[in-house]
Design a protein around this motif. Sequence first.
Motif, short mmCIF file in Angstrom:
data_model
loop_
_atom_site.label_atom_id
_atom_site.label_comp_id
_atom_site.label_asym_id
_atom_site.label_seq_id
_atom_site.Cartn_x
_atom_site.Cartn_y
_atom_site.Cartn_z
N UNK A 1 0.81 -1.21 0.00
CA UNK A 1 0.00 0.00 0.00
C UNK A 1 0.85 1.27 0.00
N UNK A 2 2.12 1.15 0.38
CA UNK A 2 2.97 2.33 0.47
C UNK A 2 3.50 2.79 -0.88
N UNK A 3 3.32 1.97 -1.92
CA UNK A 3 3.91 2.35 -3.22
C UNK A 3 2.86 2.65 -4.28
N UNK A 4 1.60 2.68 -3.89
CA UNK A 4 0.55 2.95 -4.87
C UNK A 4 0.53 4.42 -5.24
N UNK A 5 -0.10 4.69 -6.36
CA UNK A 5 -0.17 6.07 -6.82
C UNK A 5 -0.95 6.94 -5.84
#
Length: 551
Positions: free
Chosen positions: A262-266
């Motif tokens: 979830x930390x790398x989503x747009x």
Amino acid sequence: MTEIGTVIDGKYEILKEIGHGGMSTVYLAMDKRLNKQWAVKEIRKKGSGKNDEIVVNSLLAEANLMKRLDHPALPRIVDIIDNGVTIYVVMDYIEGESLDKILSEYGAQPEERVIEWAKQLCDALSYLHSQKPPIIYRDMKPANVMLKPEGNIKIIDFGIAREYKEQNLSDTTVLGTKGYAPPEQYSGQTDPRSDIFALGMTMHHLLTGIDPRSGEPYAPVRQWNPELSEGIEIIIDRCVEPAAENRYQSCSDLLYDLEHPELITKGFKKKQKRKLISFIAALSLAVVLAVTGVGLDLAATSVNNNDYDVNIATSDPEKYFAAVEIYPERTDAYEKLIEYYKTHDAANEDITKIGNTIEAHADVLDLTQPAVADLYYDMGKLYFSDYDGSFKSRAVNAQNFFAQASSAESANFDKKSIAACYDSICKFMTNQSTTTEHTLEEYNQLFEEIDSSLSTVSQASDSEANYDKISLYYVTMLLLNDQAEYMAGVGFERQRALDLMNTLNQNANGITSTLEYVNDLKDEISANYDSFIANIHAKYNEVEKRQQGGN
């Protein structure tokens, strides 16, 4: 071919054929001494042709490479027998199904399940890459991953794994599986990032059901299944970048993102960008300073990432502590500290410092993650095996860690019942009254729980299981030695205590391991066994004398 029923080397009875290749056949065999099943790979030496010699040497290289590896996701080699005509390689028999068969039967797999498999594969590849020199697996694909009945995975077929030598400009042969292998595997030097590419393609295949060998052009996973998360798509796309420098540079980096997709989503990036814009606007009167501050902040984040990897790549415990302070939610640095003090002399303050550090960051360590549960379990074992103090002082220090591990909600933490047994032992010691001793019923209940856990660890065969086994053997022996007088006082039979001590000693002596810290505990058990037995006799004699009215 070896006939069914043949007994090899007087030990291994061939039961049936379970696989075969060009110059090798794999059989299921029964060890007549241990009553245990093994897989036996038969390598036939055919004539003196150069190609035959190359294949035989390759298969032998695979066996010798695997023989020195020690990881729960890798099969063990336990024996190599060469009778001059045929070579037999005896290894772990892995029950279960390969992931390609699961794909064939059930189709694309759920995202949560694939992420859990990928995390286990990351851990195994990271172990291979940490060897000196690093070992590059080079053939990651669903067919080479076995899913065991309990849900853990094993990597098989090390036929093309190789040791990475940085000075080599290219490999001497082009090997691998088309569709999974990265571009450099066909034209240049492979390195750990090559395995990351293949793992990315493996995840893609498992999530979409699209076989990369089919010739179908690559497309992000959500084009095949829009229900998949944006995070997993970004992770896989980065894994399979054609240029190695654009991929994840280590399996530890990939593992971190798999644990926090979830930390790398747009959406996350947009939120961070909005925060940054608000920050700059609030400091609009000092634009130059604000821009400089943002630049420094971004640079510091990059340095933090680099520093963490640099610190855990060393052999310096102080660097590991520094890494913890950079990312206290990640388990790598804590485990490095535990591993370091398992293999080096540790003062009590060193071990206590690790324990205190873990407890200080308990608010960011998520016990629903199996890696965190493992961390608490490993820390508890470190207190019992390396802390220099009485049995009760070890139990006092270890108790909270085993309590946390045994209460972990992760479905993929497979040491929960053993952690609960350790927790019971700790509570038994720390709750002992100074005026009232435990009852015979309480001792019986505790040893029933210990018997169950001893049975569980005795059935395990992966490499780290040897440490689980010998740790529990040692702790139980310490318990018997410490409690001998009280056990005698409540009527716990002397012979039962002696028989259990003897069985534990024999089991410990039967462990064969290349791990230094396992052998250290084995030596400690051997060194103390006679004094433990003598102490039990002495305490029982004293109690019997008192009960008979002697002085």
